[in-house]
Design an enzyme around this catalytic site. Structure first.
Site, PDB file in Angstrom:
ATOM      1  N   GLU A 265      10.161   1.432  10.127  1.00  0.00           N
ATOM      2  CA  GLU A 265      11.149   2.464   9.796  1.00  0.00           C
ATOM      3  C   GLU A 265      10.452   3.801   9.995  1.00  0.00           C
ATOM      4  O   GLU A 265       9.628   4.197   9.172  1.00  0.00           O
ATOM      5  CB  GLU A 265      11.614   2.320   8.333  1.00  0.00           C
ATOM      6  CG  GLU A 265      12.371   1.044   8.050  1.00  0.00           C
ATOM      7  CD  GLU A 265      13.711   0.968   8.755  1.00  0.00           C
ATOM      8  OE1 GLU A 265      14.310   2.032   9.007  1.00  0.00           O
ATOM      9  OE2 GLU A 265      14.143  -0.148   9.071  1.00  0.00           O
TER      10      GLU A 265
ATOM     11  N   GLU B  35       9.907  15.933  14.868  1.00  0.00           N
ATOM     12  CA  GLU B  35      10.266  15.913  13.446  1.00  0.00           C
ATOM     13  C   GLU B  35       9.368  16.876  12.674  1.00  0.00           C
ATOM     14  O   GLU B  35       8.147  16.736  12.690  1.00  0.00           O
ATOM     15  CB  GLU B  35      10.070  14.489  12.913  1.00  0.00           C
ATOM     16  CG  GLU B  35      10.560  14.303  11.504  1.00  0.00           C
ATOM     17  CD  GLU B  35      10.261  12.905  10.979  1.00  0.00           C
ATOM     18  OE1 GLU B  35       9.120  12.420  11.157  1.00  0.00           O
ATOM     19  OE2 GLU B  35      11.161  12.317  10.361  1.00  0.00           O
TER      20      GLU B  35
ATOM     21  N   CYS C  12      13.791  11.352   5.974  1.00  0.00           N
ATOM     22  CA  CYS C  12      13.779  10.821   7.345  1.00  0.00           C
ATOM     23  C   CYS C  12      15.108  11.063   8.037  1.00  0.00           C
ATOM     24  O   CYS C  12      15.154  11.266   9.246  1.00  0.00           O
ATOM     25  CB  CYS C  12      13.442   9.340   7.341  1.00  0.00           C
ATOM     26  SG  CYS C  12      14.488   8.370   6.259  1.00  0.00           S
TER      27      CYS C  12
ATOM     28  N   GLU D 158      -1.063   7.334  -0.120  1.00  0.00           N
ATOM     29  CA  GLU D 158      -2.206   7.717  -0.967  1.00  0.00           C
ATOM     30  C   GLU D 158      -1.912   8.954  -1.810  1.00  0.00           C
ATOM     31  O   GLU D 158      -2.572   9.186  -2.812  1.00  0.00           O
ATOM     32  CB  GLU D 158      -3.471   7.931  -0.127  1.00  0.00           C
ATOM     33  CG  GLU D 158      -3.348   8.867   1.057  1.00  0.00           C
ATOM     34  CD  GLU D 158      -2.851   8.172   2.331  1.00  0.00           C
ATOM     35  OE1 GLU D 158      -1.908   7.370   2.254  1.00  0.00           O
ATOM     36  OE2 GLU D 158      -3.427   8.462   3.388  1.00  0.00           O
TER      37      GLU D 158
ATOM     38  N   GLY E 165       3.048   4.446  12.745  1.00  0.00           N
ATOM     39  CA  GLY E 165       3.822   3.234  13.025  1.00  0.00           C
ATOM     40  C   GLY E 165       3.387   2.574  14.324  1.00  0.00           C
ATOM     41  O   GLY E 165       3.308   1.353  14.426  1.00  0.00           O
TER      42      GLY E 165
ATOM     43  N   GLY F  37       7.154   5.136   7.760  1.00  0.00           N
ATOM     44  CA  GLY F  37       6.307   6.321   7.868  1.00  0.00           C
ATOM     45  C   GLY F  37       6.538   6.986   9.202  1.00  0.00           C
ATOM     46  O   GLY F  37       7.596   6.811   9.815  1.00  0.00           O
ATOM     47  N   GLY F  38       5.552   7.728   9.648  1.00  0.00           N
ATOM     48  CA  GLY F  38       5.701   8.512  10.870  1.00  0.00           C
ATOM     49  C   GLY F  38       5.480   7.680  12.130  1.00  0.00           C
ATOM     50  O   GLY F  38       4.916   6.576  12.080  1.00  0.00           O
TER      51      GLY F  38
ATOM     52  N   LYS G 135       0.866  -1.184   0.000  1.00  0.00           N
ATOM     53  CA  LYS G 135       0.000   0.000   0.000  1.00  0.00           C
ATOM     54  C   LYS G 135       0.900   1.230   0.000  1.00  0.00           C
ATOM     55  O   LYS G 135       1.468   1.604   1.029  1.00  0.00           O
ATOM     56  CB  LYS G 135      -0.912   0.034   1.224  1.00  0.00           C
ATOM     57  CG  LYS G 135      -1.965   1.135   1.075  1.00  0.00           C
ATOM     58  CD  LYS G 135      -2.406   1.733   2.373  1.00  0.00           C
ATOM     59  CE  LYS G 135      -1.557   2.862   2.840  1.00  0.00           C
ATOM     60  NZ  LYS G 135      -1.557   4.092   2.013  1.00  0.00           N
TER      61      LYS G 135
HETATM   62  P1  NAD Z   1       2.604   8.528   7.537  1.00  0.00           P
HETATM   63  O1  NAD Z   1       2.879   7.772   8.793  1.00  0.00           O
HETATM   64  O2  NAD Z   1       1.575   9.568   7.556  1.00  0.00           O
HETATM   65  O3  NAD Z   1       2.169   7.521   6.389  1.00  0.00           O
HETATM   66  C1  NAD Z   1       2.983   6.444   5.987  1.00  0.00           C
HETATM   67  C2  NAD Z   1       2.110   5.374   5.405  1.00  0.00           C
HETATM   68  O4  NAD Z   1       1.294   4.824   6.439  1.00  0.00           O
HETATM   69  C3  NAD Z   1       1.160   5.858   4.329  1.00  0.00           C
HETATM   70  O5  NAD Z   1       1.065   4.892   3.314  1.00  0.00           O
HETATM   71  C4  NAD Z   1      -0.152   5.992   5.084  1.00  0.00           C
HETATM   72  O6  NAD Z   1      -1.276   5.874   4.263  1.00  0.00           O
HETATM   73  C5  NAD Z   1      -0.055   4.814   6.032  1.00  0.00           C
HETATM   74  N1  NAD Z   1      -0.868   4.905   7.230  1.00  0.00           N
HETATM   75  C6  NAD Z   1      -1.309   6.017   7.877  1.00  0.00           C
HETATM   76  N2  NAD Z   1      -2.058   5.656   8.946  1.00  0.00           N
HETATM   77  C7  NAD Z   1      -2.069   4.308   8.987  1.00  0.00           C
HETATM   78  C8  NAD Z   1      -2.673   3.344   9.857  1.00  0.00           C
HETATM   79  N3  NAD Z   1      -3.432   3.697  10.908  1.00  0.00           N
HETATM   80  N4  NAD Z   1      -2.479   2.027   9.601  1.00  0.00           N
HETATM   81  C9  NAD Z   1      -1.721   1.659   8.557  1.00  0.00           C
HETATM   82  N5  NAD Z   1      -1.149   2.514   7.682  1.00  0.00           N
HETATM   83  C10 NAD Z   1      -1.323   3.829   7.903  1.00  0.00           C
HETATM   84  O7  NAD Z   1       4.006   9.057   7.046  1.00  0.00           O
HETATM   85  P2  NAD Z   1       4.283   9.989   5.782  1.00  0.00           P
HETATM   86  O8  NAD Z   1       3.833  11.359   6.158  1.00  0.00           O
HETATM   87  O9  NAD Z   1       3.754   9.361   4.543  1.00  0.00           O
HETATM   88  O10 NAD Z   1       5.874   9.929   5.690  1.00  0.00           O
HETATM   89  C11 NAD Z   1       6.696  10.723   6.449  1.00  0.00           C
HETATM   90  C12 NAD Z   1       7.264   9.913   7.607  1.00  0.00           C
HETATM   91  O11 NAD Z   1       7.961   8.785   7.130  1.00  0.00           O
HETATM   92  C13 NAD Z   1       8.293  10.726   8.381  1.00  0.00           C
HETATM   93  O12 NAD Z   1       8.091  10.560   9.748  1.00  0.00           O
HETATM   94  C14 NAD Z   1       9.616  10.101   7.949  1.00  0.00           C
HETATM   95  O13 NAD Z   1      10.648  10.252   8.867  1.00  0.00           O
HETATM   96  C15 NAD Z   1       9.222   8.671   7.770  1.00  0.00           C
HETATM   97  N6  NAD Z   1      10.191   7.984   6.919  1.00  0.00           N
HETATM   98  C16 NAD Z   1      11.083   7.131   7.511  1.00  0.00           C
HETATM   99  C17 NAD Z   1      12.047   6.478   6.739  1.00  0.00           C
HETATM  100  C18 NAD Z   1      13.059   5.563   7.368  1.00  0.00           C
HETATM  101  O14 NAD Z   1      13.806   4.917   6.635  1.00  0.00           O
HETATM  102  N7  NAD Z   1      13.148   5.470   8.684  1.00  0.00           N
HETATM  103  C19 NAD Z   1      12.073   6.715   5.365  1.00  0.00           C
HETATM  104  C20 NAD Z   1      11.160   7.583   4.795  1.00  0.00           C
HETATM  105  C21 NAD Z   1      10.210   8.205   5.589  1.00  0.00           C
END
Ligand code: NAD
Length: 509
Positions: free
Chosen positions: A261, A403, A300, A189, A244, A239-240, A186
Site C-alpha cells: 500500500e 507525493e 496517502c 520508528e 515499498g 509506506g512510501g 514493525k
Molecule cells: P516509509 O516508506 O518511509 O516507511 C514506512 C515503513 O517502512 C516504516 O515502518 C519504515 O521504517 C519502513 N521501512 C523503511 N525502509 C525500509 C526498508 N528498506 N525495508 C523495510 N521497511 C522499511 O513511509 P512513511 O514516511 O512512514 O509513510 C508515508 C508513506 O506511506 C506515504 O508515501 C504514504 O502515501 C504512504 N501511505 C500509504 C497508505 C495506503 O493505504 N496506500 C496509507 C498510509 C500511508
C-alpha cells in the site's frame, strides 16, 4: 496515560514482544519518541535490530507450526477480535491521546482513528464468522468429493507508516488474525506507541503467546530483515514508494506473498456545474480544503491536486485560499486547534523543498508557503507549516508529479471532460480521486474512466471497512479491507477426495 511519563513507567519491560514476553532490544539500544508539536522527547522505546527481528520471527513460526491458533474454530477467533474491539472502545481516550502526541494530529482525529480501528476488528470478525467453510466443486463424478478451502498463509510480517499508525496496523492485524495467521509487526520508528499498546490489548483479549509479536526499530534493519526472512510467508507493507520497492525486491528472493500500500497523488476534479448554487460551491470548496489539509496533508489519499474547470477557477481558488489561511494550527492536544504540525523536521524540510521548487518553476503562491508565527499553542520548536495553495501548476512541475505528504495543494485547470480525465489519470500513482459535478451521467462516466483504486463522487475521503482499499499503478499491489483484504492473508487449497479409488493403468507393466 496523559503523557509519556506514564507510558515510560508502564514500559520498564521494553517494547519488543516475542513469544509472549516483553523485551528490551538485544543490543540494549533505545530511541526517544518526539512530540512533533515541540520536538521534545515524551517516551522511550526499544531500538530493535535484525537479531530482534529473527527472534520475533522464530516465535511467530513456532506459534504457527506448533500452536493452536491456526486451528482455532472460526467462531472463537471472531469472538477474540470482538473482544479486542471492546478493549479499544474502553481505551479510546487514552489511545486517541497517545496517537495525537505521537503523530501530531488533533486529539479528535486520534479518537476517530481509534473508532476506525475498532470498526476494522469488528468487520473482520463478522466477515469470517459468516463465511461458509469451503466451496464444494462439482467434479463430474459421484465418487469424488471436491472442495476448495482457505487456510492461513503462515507467518506474516507487517511494516507500517507514521501517518495513521494504529489504523494502518489494524487493516493488517485484524484480517491476519481472523484468517488464523501469526505475525510480527514493525511500526514506524517515529510513531510506534499505539501499536505497542495494541499488542497489550491482544494479549488481554486472550491471544495465545507467540501469535502477536512486535519489533520496534528502523526500516533499514528490522523492516529489511523481515522482508527477506526465509521463515516469513507474507509481507504486507504500507509506506512510501521507495521503501515499498525495496521490500518487494527483498521479498522476491524467497517468493513471499507481498501486499504493498504505497503513496498517491490524488486528483480532486471539480466541474463548474458543481458550483452552480451557493450551497454547491460552499460544499465543494469545504471538501477540497478537507481533502488537502486534514492531518496537514499527511494522508496517502490526500486530494493534493485540485483540477478545476476554468470558468470557476478564480472564485474557487480565492475562497479556498481564504479559508486555508484561517485553519487554526497548533498542538493537537490544545482546544480549538484544527490542524497539528508535520510529523518530523525531515517531513517539513521536504515540504519546504517542494514549495521552493514549485515557485522556481512558475507556480503562484495563493496562501501559506512558510512556517507560521510561533504562539502559545504553536511552539517555535514544533514542526508547523502553513496550509499552502499553489496556483497555475502543471504536469511539468515536480510538485504536481510527486507525493509531497504535506499541506500543499496544487491547482490545475481544464476546459473539457476529456481534458479533466486525462489530467486526473496523468500520474504514476492511482490510489484515490474524486469528481464533483451536478450531472449524474457525467459523474458516472468520469468515475468509470479514472484509473484509481477509490473514486469518490461529490465527496472526498470516506472509506468503508467492507469496501476494498488499494491502488492502481505505483500505489501498490493487493488490497486491504473488504473480502479481498481477508483473502490477502489466505492460501487457497483444493482437496480432491476419491471415494472409490481404482488403479489408473496408464502404464501397462
Ligand atoms: P516509509 O516508506 O518511509 O516507511 C514506512 C515503513 O517502512 C516504516 O515502518 C519504515 O521504517 C519502513 N521501512 C523503511 N525502509 C525500509 C526498508 N528498506 N525495508 C523495510 N521497511 C522499511 O513511509 P512513511 O514516511 O512512514 O509513510 C508515508 C508513506 O506511506 C506515504 O508515501 C504514504 O502515501 C504512504 N501511505 C500509504 C497508505 C495506503 O493505504 N496506500 C496509507 C498510509 C500511508
Amino acid at each position: 496515560m496523559a503523557d509519556g511519563t506514564e507510558l515510560q513507567a508502564e514500559r520498564k519491560r521494553g517494547t519488543i514482544h516475542a513469544g509472549g514476553e516483553w523485551h528490551e532490544a538485544s543490543s540494549g539500544g533505545t530511541r526517544e519518541i518526539l512530540d512533533p508539536a515541540d520536538a521534545r522527547p515524551f517516551a522511550v522505546v526499544s531500538e530493535g535490530d535484525e537479531k530482534d527481528a529473527d527472534l520475533a520471527v522464530a516465535a511467530a513460526r513456532r506459534a504457527f507450526d506448533e500452536g493452536g491458533w491456526p486451528h482455532t474454530p472460526v467462531a472463537e477467533r471472531a469472538a477474540l477480535l470482538r473482544r479486542v474491539a471492546g478493549l479499544l472502545v474502553r481505551d479510546r481516550e487514552k489511545l486517541g491521546l497517545l496517537e495525537s502526541r505521537d503523530a501530531g494530529k488533533t486529539v479528535e482525529e486520534g479518537r476517530v482513528d481509534i473508532d476506525c480501528v475498532a470498526d476494522a476488528f469488528r468487520y473482520f470478525a463478522d466477515l469470517v464468522a459468516a463465511e461458509a467453510p469451503g466451496r464444494v466443486v462439482d467434479a463430474g463424478s459421484p465418487d469424488v468429493h471436491s472442495v476448495v478451502v482457505h487456510e492461513p498463509v503462515g507467518v506474516c510480517a507487517m511494516i507500517t507508516p507514521w501517518n495513521y499508525p494504529l489504523l494502518q496496523a489494524s487493516w493488517k492485524i485484524a484480517p491476519a488474525l481472523a484468517a488464523g495467521n501469526t505475525f510480527v509487526i514493525k511500526p514506524s520508528e517515529i510513531t510506534p506507541l499505539t501499536t505497542v499498546a495494541l499488542i497489550d490489548l491482544l494479549i488481554e483479549a486472550g491471544l495465545p503467546a507467540g501469535v502477536a509479536n512486535i519489533v520496534t526499530g528502523p526500516g533499514h534493519t528490522v523492516g529489511a530483515r523481515l522482508a527477506e526472512h526465509p521463515d516469513v510467508d507474507l509481507v504486507s507493507f504500507t509506506g512510501g514508494l521507495a521503501s515499498g520497492t525495496k521490500v518487494a525486491r527483498a521479498a522476491a528472493v524467497t517468493v513471499k506473498k507481498v501486499a504493498l500500500e504505497l503513496g498517491g497523488k490524488n486528483p480532486n476534479v471539480v466541474f463548474a456545474d458543481a458550483c452552480a448554487t451557493e450551497e454547491g460551491f460552499d460544499t465543494a470548496v469545504d471538501q477540497a480544503l478537507n481533502a488537502a489539509f486534514i492531518h496537514s496533508g499527511q494522508v496517502c489519499s490526500a486530494g493534493s491536486r485540485l483540477i478545476v474547470e476554468e470558468p470557476v477557477r478564480e472564485r474557487f481558488v480565492a475562497e479556498l485560499a481564504r479559508r486555508a489561511e484561517r485553519i487554526r494550527l497548533g498542538r493537537g492536544t490544545e482546544d480549538g486547534v484544527e490542524c497539528g504540525p508535520l510529523v518530523s523536521e525531515q517531513q517539513r524540510a521536504k515540504t519546504e523543498e517542494y514549495v521552493a521548487s514549485a515557485l522556481a518553476e512558475g507556480a503562484v503562491l495563493r496562501c501559506g508557503g512558510r512556517r507560521p508565527e510561533p504562539s502559545p499553542q504553536r511552539p517555535q520548536s514544533g514542526y508547523f507549516y502553513e496550509p499552502t495553495v499553489l496556483d497555475h501548476c502543471h504536469r511539468g512541475m515536480r510538485v504536481v508529479r510527486e507525493e509531497v505528504f504535506g499541506p500543499v495543494l496544487t491547482v490545475e485547470t481544464f476546459r473539457t471532460e476529456d481534458e479533466a480525465v486525462a489530467l486526473a489519470n496523468d500520474t504514476e500513482y492511482g490510489l484515490a480521486g474524486a469528481v464533483w459535478t451536478a450531472d449524474a451521467g457525467r459523474a458516472r462516466r468520469v468515475a468509470g474512466r479514472l484509473r484509481h483504486g477509490t473514486v469518490w463522487i461529490n465527496d472526498f475521503h470516506p472509506y468503508l471497512p467492507q469496501a476494498e482499499w488499494g491502488g492502481f499503478g505505483k500505489s501498490g499491489t493487493g488490497r486491504e479491507l473488504g473480502p479481498a483484504g481477508l483473502a490477502e492473508y489466505r492460501e487457497t487449497k483444493h482437496v480432491y477426495q476419491n471415494l472409490a479409488p481404482k488403479p489408473v493403468r496408464w502404464f501397462a507393466g
